[in-house]
Motif scaffolding. Structure first.
Motif, PDB file in Angstrom:
ATOM      1  N   ALA A   9    -107.875  12.400 -11.901  1.00 34.52           N
ATOM      2  CA  ALA A   9    -106.689  13.133 -11.433  1.00 34.52           C
ATOM      3  C   ALA A   9    -106.604  14.497 -12.104  1.00 34.52           C
ATOM      4  CB  ALA A   9    -105.432  12.328 -11.739  1.00 34.52           C
ATOM      5  N   PRO A  10    -105.990  15.484 -11.436  1.00 37.54           N
ATOM      6  CA  PRO A  10    -105.728  16.766 -12.096  1.00 37.54           C
ATOM      7  C   PRO A  10    -104.885  16.535 -13.344  1.00 37.54           C
ATOM      8  CG  PRO A  10    -105.278  16.903  -9.737  1.00 37.54           C
ATOM      9  CD  PRO A  10    -105.513  15.463 -10.038  1.00 37.54           C
ATOM     10  N   TYR A  11    -104.987  17.433 -14.282  1.00 38.62           N
ATOM     11  CA  TYR A  11    -104.345  17.235 -15.579  1.00 38.62           C
ATOM     12  C   TYR A  11    -102.861  16.909 -15.445  1.00 38.62           C
ATOM     13  CZ  TYR A  11    -102.345  18.191 -20.131  1.00 38.62           C
ATOM     14  OH  TYR A  11    -101.648  18.073 -21.306  1.00 38.62           O
ATOM     15  N   ASP A  12    -102.136  17.627 -14.600  1.00 34.94           N
ATOM     16  CA  ASP A  12    -100.682  17.446 -14.539  1.00 34.94           C
ATOM     17  C   ASP A  12    -100.268  16.100 -13.949  1.00 34.94           C
ATOM     18  OD1 ASP A  12     -99.690  19.833 -15.730  1.00 34.94           O
ATOM     19  OD2 ASP A  12    -100.370  20.932 -13.970  1.00 34.94           O
ATOM     20  N   LEU A  13    -101.205  15.359 -13.365  1.00 35.24           N
ATOM     21  CA  LEU A  13    -100.905  14.018 -12.870  1.00 35.24           C
ATOM     22  C   LEU A  13    -101.309  12.931 -13.872  1.00 35.24           C
ATOM     23  CD1 LEU A  13    -101.970  14.240  -9.105  1.00 35.24           C
ATOM     24  CD2 LEU A  13     -99.680  14.449 -10.086  1.00 35.24           C
ATOM     25  N   LYS A  14    -102.070  13.297 -14.886  1.00 32.13           N
ATOM     26  CA  LYS A  14    -102.575  12.296 -15.823  1.00 32.13           C
ATOM     27  C   LYS A  14    -101.478  11.554 -16.591  1.00 32.13           C
ATOM     28  CE  LYS A  14    -107.176  14.267 -16.468  1.00 32.13           C
ATOM     29  NZ  LYS A  14    -107.884  13.199 -15.729  1.00 32.13           N
ATOM     30  N   PRO A  15    -100.371  12.211 -16.999  1.00 28.42           N
ATOM     31  CA  PRO A  15     -99.331  11.448 -17.700  1.00 28.42           C
ATOM     32  C   PRO A  15     -98.836  10.243 -16.907  1.00 28.42           C
ATOM     33  CG  PRO A  15     -98.942  13.789 -17.975  1.00 28.42           C
ATOM     34  CD  PRO A  15    -100.063  13.660 -16.984  1.00 28.42           C
ATOM     35  N   TYR A  16     -98.780  10.360 -15.576  1.00 25.31           N
ATOM     36  CA  TYR A  16     -98.345   9.234 -14.751  1.00 25.31           C
ATOM     37  C   TYR A  16     -99.423   8.149 -14.700  1.00 25.31           C
ATOM     38  CZ  TYR A  16     -95.091  12.853 -13.318  1.00 25.31           C
ATOM     39  OH  TYR A  16     -94.156  13.853 -13.325  1.00 25.31           O
ATOM     40  N   CYS A  17    -100.672   8.541 -14.834  1.00 24.47           N
ATOM     41  CA  CYS A  17    -101.775   7.575 -14.803  1.00 24.47           C
ATOM     42  C   CYS A  17    -101.890   6.829 -16.125  1.00 24.47           C
ATOM     43  CB  CYS A  17    -103.087   8.288 -14.491  1.00 24.47           C
ATOM     44  SG  CYS A  17    -103.096   9.124 -12.890  1.00 24.47           S
ATOM     45  N   TYR A  18    -101.652   7.520 -17.232  1.00 20.85           N
ATOM     46  CA  TYR A  18    -101.778   6.879 -18.544  1.00 20.85           C
ATOM     47  C   TYR A  18    -100.722   5.802 -18.751  1.00 20.85           C
ATOM     48  CZ  TYR A  18    -105.436   9.637 -20.761  1.00 20.85           C
ATOM     49  OH  TYR A  18    -106.638  10.176 -21.116  1.00 20.85           O
ATOM     50  N   ALA A  19     -99.682   5.808 -17.947  1.00 26.02           N
ATOM     51  CA  ALA A  19     -98.617   4.815 -18.102  1.00 26.02           C
ATOM     52  C   ALA A  19     -99.075   3.401 -17.781  1.00 26.02           C
ATOM     53  CB  ALA A  19     -97.436   5.178 -17.202  1.00 26.02           C
ATOM     54  N   ILE A  20    -100.321   3.229 -17.255  1.00 29.13           N
ATOM     55  CA  ILE A  20    -100.782   1.895 -16.883  1.00 29.13           C
ATOM     56  C   ILE A  20    -101.285   1.087 -18.071  1.00 29.13           C
ATOM     57  CG2 ILE A  20    -101.455   2.604 -14.568  1.00 29.13           C
ATOM     58  CD1 ILE A  20    -104.234   1.827 -16.903  1.00 29.13           C
ATOM     59  N   ALA A  21    -101.385   1.687 -19.253  1.00 26.85           N
ATOM     60  CA  ALA A  21    -102.067   1.054 -20.377  1.00 26.85           C
ATOM     61  C   ALA A  21    -101.631  -0.384 -20.632  1.00 26.85           C
ATOM     62  CB  ALA A  21    -101.863   1.887 -21.640  1.00 26.85           C
ATOM     63  N   TYR A  22    -100.323  -0.667 -20.557  1.00 26.70           N
ATOM     64  CA  TYR A  22     -99.848  -2.011 -20.874  1.00 26.70           C
ATOM     65  C   TYR A  22     -99.257  -2.712 -19.647  1.00 26.70           C
ATOM     66  CZ  TYR A  22    -100.590  -1.165 -25.797  1.00 26.70           C
ATOM     67  OH  TYR A  22    -101.179  -0.908 -27.010  1.00 26.70           O
ATOM     68  N   ASN A  23     -99.579  -2.238 -18.451  1.00 28.14           N
ATOM     69  CA  ASN A  23     -98.937  -2.782 -17.258  1.00 28.14           C
ATOM     70  C   ASN A  23     -99.769  -3.784 -16.479  1.00 28.14           C
ATOM     71  OD1 ASN A  23     -96.533  -1.426 -17.598  1.00 28.14           O
ATOM     72  ND2 ASN A  23     -97.188   0.368 -16.450  1.00 28.14           N
ATOM     73  N   PHE A  24    -101.074  -3.834 -16.706  1.00 30.59           N
ATOM     74  CA  PHE A  24    -101.882  -4.786 -15.942  1.00 30.59           C
ATOM     75  C   PHE A  24    -101.484  -6.234 -16.246  1.00 30.59           C
ATOM     76  CE2 PHE A  24    -105.038  -1.362 -15.097  1.00 30.59           C
ATOM     77  CZ  PHE A  24    -105.151  -1.567 -13.735  1.00 30.59           C
ATOM     78  N   GLY A  25    -101.046  -6.479 -17.477  1.00 32.39           N
ATOM     79  CA  GLY A  25    -100.618  -7.836 -17.813  1.00 32.39           C
ATOM     80  C   GLY A  25     -99.402  -8.285 -17.035  1.00 32.39           C
ATOM     81  N   LYS A  26     -98.628  -7.338 -16.497  1.00 32.63           N
ATOM     82  CA  LYS A  26     -97.413  -7.686 -15.760  1.00 32.63           C
ATOM     83  C   LYS A  26     -97.699  -8.206 -14.357  1.00 32.63           C
ATOM     84  CE  LYS A  26     -94.611  -4.292 -18.269  1.00 32.63           C
ATOM     85  NZ  LYS A  26     -93.769  -3.081 -18.170  1.00 32.63           N
ATOM     86  N   VAL A  27     -98.939  -8.032 -13.888  1.00 35.02           N
ATOM     87  CA  VAL A  27     -99.281  -8.556 -12.556  1.00 35.02           C
ATOM     88  C   VAL A  27    -100.256  -9.727 -12.681  1.00 35.02           C
ATOM     89  CG1 VAL A  27     -98.852  -6.389 -11.359  1.00 35.02           C
ATOM     90  CG2 VAL A  27    -101.127  -6.833 -12.288  1.00 35.02           C
ATOM     91  N   ARG A  28    -100.286 -10.335 -13.857  1.00 37.21           N
ATOM     92  CA  ARG A  28    -101.191 -11.459 -14.109  1.00 37.21           C
ATOM     93  C   ARG A  28    -100.395 -12.767 -14.156  1.00 37.21           C
ATOM     94  NH1 ARG A  28    -104.330 -12.533 -19.840  1.00 37.21           N
ATOM     95  NH2 ARG A  28    -105.816 -14.072 -19.122  1.00 37.21           N
ATOM     96  N   LYS A  29    -100.918 -13.791 -13.524  1.00 38.94           N
ATOM     97  CA  LYS A  29    -100.311 -15.115 -13.628  1.00 38.94           C
ATOM     98  C   LYS A  29    -101.399 -16.175 -13.607  1.00 38.94           C
ATOM     99  CE  LYS A  29     -99.682 -16.300  -8.746  1.00 38.94           C
ATOM    100  NZ  LYS A  29     -98.751 -16.801  -7.730  1.00 38.94           N
ATOM    101  N   LEU A  30    -101.082 -17.337 -14.158  1.00 37.35           N
ATOM    102  CA  LEU A  30    -102.000 -18.463 -14.131  1.00 37.35           C
ATOM    103  C   LEU A  30    -101.701 -19.341 -12.921  1.00 37.35           C
ATOM    104  CD1 LEU A  30    -102.102 -19.603 -17.871  1.00 37.35           C
ATOM    105  CD2 LEU A  30    -103.723 -18.169 -16.652  1.00 37.35           C
ATOM    106  N   PRO A  31    -102.718 -19.948 -12.349  1.00 34.86           N
ATOM    107  CA  PRO A  31    -102.459 -20.897 -11.260  1.00 34.86           C
ATOM    108  C   PRO A  31    -101.534 -22.017 -11.726  1.00 34.86           C
ATOM    109  CG  PRO A  31    -104.802 -20.372 -11.413  1.00 34.86           C
ATOM    110  CD  PRO A  31    -104.143 -19.780 -12.621  1.00 34.86           C
ATOM    111  N   ASP A  32    -100.755 -22.550 -10.809  1.00 37.89           N
ATOM    112  CA  ASP A  32     -99.802 -23.600 -11.158  1.00 37.89           C
ATOM    113  C   ASP A  32    -100.495 -24.850 -11.689  1.00 37.89           C
ATOM    114  OD1 ASP A  32     -97.745 -21.962 -10.341  1.00 37.89           O
ATOM    115  OD2 ASP A  32     -97.719 -22.762  -8.299  1.00 37.89           O
ATOM    116  N   SER A  33    -101.781 -24.993 -11.380  1.00 36.73           N
ATOM    117  CA  SER A  33    -102.511 -26.187 -11.815  1.00 36.73           C
ATOM    118  C   SER A  33    -102.800 -26.191 -13.315  1.00 36.73           C
ATOM    119  CB  SER A  33    -103.829 -26.306 -11.047  1.00 36.73           C
ATOM    120  OG  SER A  33    -104.634 -25.154 -11.254  1.00 36.73           O
TER     121      SER A  33
END
Length: 573
Positions: free
Chosen positions: A340-364
């Motif tokens: 991304a262009p430099y001025d958009l990078k601050p919005y991209c760096y915000a993902i550092a700790y967010n991938f865990g928020k879309v993770r779940k274990l199967p109910d099994s």
């Protein structure tokens, strides 16, 4: 402008045909931004993510399909309105592709790392000016080329160049995928919380690793009277203040602590990790002495081959995505970190700790995945009883410690704004609670207990760009089985290279004061490998230092001239 139905029918075949070059450029641009960018970053940093290539492919390909459809339709309607407007839009896609490629390939040095620290983007204005300059220069180049060759010829050439670039990027991804195939096809074990609070009635060996707790900072806080109660917490322990770590970052420091094996960019990280688990003298000694081993670390994920039955809390977990829409947005931002262009990078760096928020274990699954958060562990301490077993137990527990982002007060309450020293206080509060829990359960005396960090951290030097270089002196507190004495400090010159032998000595019954072969006043050279996550190369470029003086003294931390570069021909690092 209105267009009659008859006129649309007459022009439609010509409009579709004339949109071809622009469509090729747009599709190639979408491939770079939404397929290549996130996938390349994932394949070269697999150990940083919980998901696999197969997990992310539906989101990546779905995003690619949607953006291609939207881009082609945009060009079609532009062409329907005005062929000149279509040509300008096509040139815009070509500019976007060229600038994004240059941005992500050549302008990635000197940007902040993804270590969770709050980023002051004002410190990176040079990168911003380079990014803006790139777009201005390339825009001028495009205008000049268009004036020389005219739009039609320019777009024809741009279509060919874009297609060739996309093909090159596809080959790169294919090569990276092949080099990663072995690790992708093997089940990777994930740490669960199973038996984390089960201890032995016989003998325990406990390593409580608090991430990024720096000895010089802690020592200064003690001198300033900000660590009241520390002597009571660490009664029976020896605090080794003169300890040199092995690496500047967690990824290589923890495998080294558990094995004593150096990584020098001479193989893939997965090969290194497999060697650690197969040949570590620490694991072999524990197994030979019939210890049940629990490895509680959210990042140290061995392959199932040969390890499934060794660690009682490790399970082959295939996590699921809670929302592919949110997951796809995070992957787009992931690619934007580099492209991304430099001025958009601050919005991209915000993902550092967010991938865990879309993770779940199967109910099994009937277990909980281990999470390294200090507050999570602290809450578990308050609600979970320690149970006992006649078997010997090894427990390695890697917690957040004082790692960024700084979000705790000294009592481990989550707050909006904190600082590094306060988070050290919080990690000591947690340690005190854990040790009291062991005492209440009657398993403290029969336990070897080591409280340590994987690396240090000097927030005072962060503005000077030496945060990673100043991580060479982590904390190290040691207590042996049945050891009782007032809290003491020792200034003997230790190195993480001493740890495997000291672990064996502690297993044989030596005290925390006897486990090391060195004495105070001795002089020695201690090795330290440094890499900087902020330099655009990271772990692919390691620099060797020798500490010739006290561990905390940066003036005696001497660069040897030896550097270790990763050779991409070895495969995915």
């Amino acid at each position: 402008m209105s267009i009659s139905e008859k006129n649309v029918k007459r022009k439609l075949p010509d409009i579709i045909r004339s949109t071809g070059n622009g469509a090729v450029i747009a599709i190639s641009t979408c491939f770079l931004l939404f397929v290549y960018a996130p996938t390349e970053l994932f394949l070269t940093n697999q150990s940083s993510f919980w998901f696999t290539l197969y997990t992310m492919l539906p989101a990546v390909l779905g995003t690619f399909a949607v953006t291609v459809l939207a881009s082609v339709l945009l060009l079609f309607f532009c062409n329907l309105i005005s062929h000149t407007l279509y040509q300008i839009a096509s040139a815009g896609f070509a500019l976007l592709m060229i600038c994004s490629y240059i941005q992500g390939t050549f302008l990635i040095f000197g940007l902040p790392g993804l270590d969770g620290l709050a980023i002051d983007w004002n410190q990176y204005q040079a990168s911003r000016y380079k990014s803006i300059g790139l777009w201005i220069i390339m825009l001028i180049v495009f205008i000049v080329l268009i004036r020389i060759f005219h739009l039609r010829k320019f777009l024809k050439a741009a279509g060919i160049v874009s297609f060739c670039m996309a093909l090159m990027l596809l080959v790169t991804l294919f090569t990276l995928s092949l080099s990663s195939r072995d690790s992708l096809n093997k089940d990777v074990l994930t740490a669960t919380t199973e038996n984390m609070f089960e201890m032995s009635e016989d003998t325990n060996f406990i390593i409580l690793l608090l991430d990024a707790v720096d000895a010089p900072t802690l020592n200064q806080m003690i001198a300033d009277g900000k660590m009241e109660g520390l002597e009571d917490t660490f009664e029976d322990f020896t605090y080794y203040t003169n300890t040199v770590g092995a690496y500047s970052c967690t990824k290589h420091a923890i495998p080294y602590i558990l094995s004593g094996f150096w990584y020098e960019n001479d193989r893939t990280y997965n090969d290194y990790l497999n060697t650690v688990f197969k040949e570590s003298p620490v694991f072999q000694a524990l197994e030979n002495d019939s210890y049940r081993m629990g490895l509680y670390d959210s990042e140290l994920n061995p392959t199932a081959e040969g390890n499934l039955d060794r660690f009682e809390n490790m399970q082959p977990v295939r996590a699921e995505v809670t929302s592919y829409f949110r997951f796809a947005k995070l992957l787009v931002k992931l690619g934007g970190i580099k492209f991304a262009p430099y001025d958009l990078k601050p919005y991209c760096y915000a993902i550092a700790y967010n991938f865990g928020k879309v993770r779940k274990l199967p109910d099994s699954y009937d277990f909980d995945v281990f999470e390294w958060g200090d507050r999570t562990f602290y809450d578990d301490l308050q609600t979970t009883d320690i149970t006992t077993t006649p078997d010997k137990c090894f427990r390695f527990i890697h917690l957040e410690g004082a790692h960024a982002p700084f979000c705790y007060d000294k009592d481990l309450n989550v707050v909006e704004s904190s600082d590094y020293p306060t988070c050290i206080q919080a990690s000591m509060t947690l340690t005190d609670s854990y040790l009291k829990k062991l005492k209440e359960a009657g398993v403290y005396d029969n336990s070897v207990i080591i409280v340590m960090a994987d690396h240090g951290f000097n927030s005072e030097l962060s503005d000077e760009g030496r945060t990673f270089e100043a991580r060479q002196n982590p904390i190290l507190f040691v207590k042996g089985v049945g050891e009782h004495h007032p809290y003491v400090t020792s200034d003997i010159p230790l190195s993480f290279s001493d740890l495997p032998a000291s672990f064996l000595n502690l297993m044989e019954g030596q005290s925390g004061e006897e486990a090391f072969a060195w004495t105070e006043g001795q002089q020695r050279e201690r090795r330290y490998l440094y890499y900087d996550l902020n330099d655009g190369v990271g772990e692919k470029h390691m620099v060797e230092y020798i500490q010739t003086g006290h561990a905390s003294d940066l003036s005696t931390l001497i660069r040897t001239g030896t550097e270790y570069y990763y050779d991409s021909r070895l495969g995915t690092p």
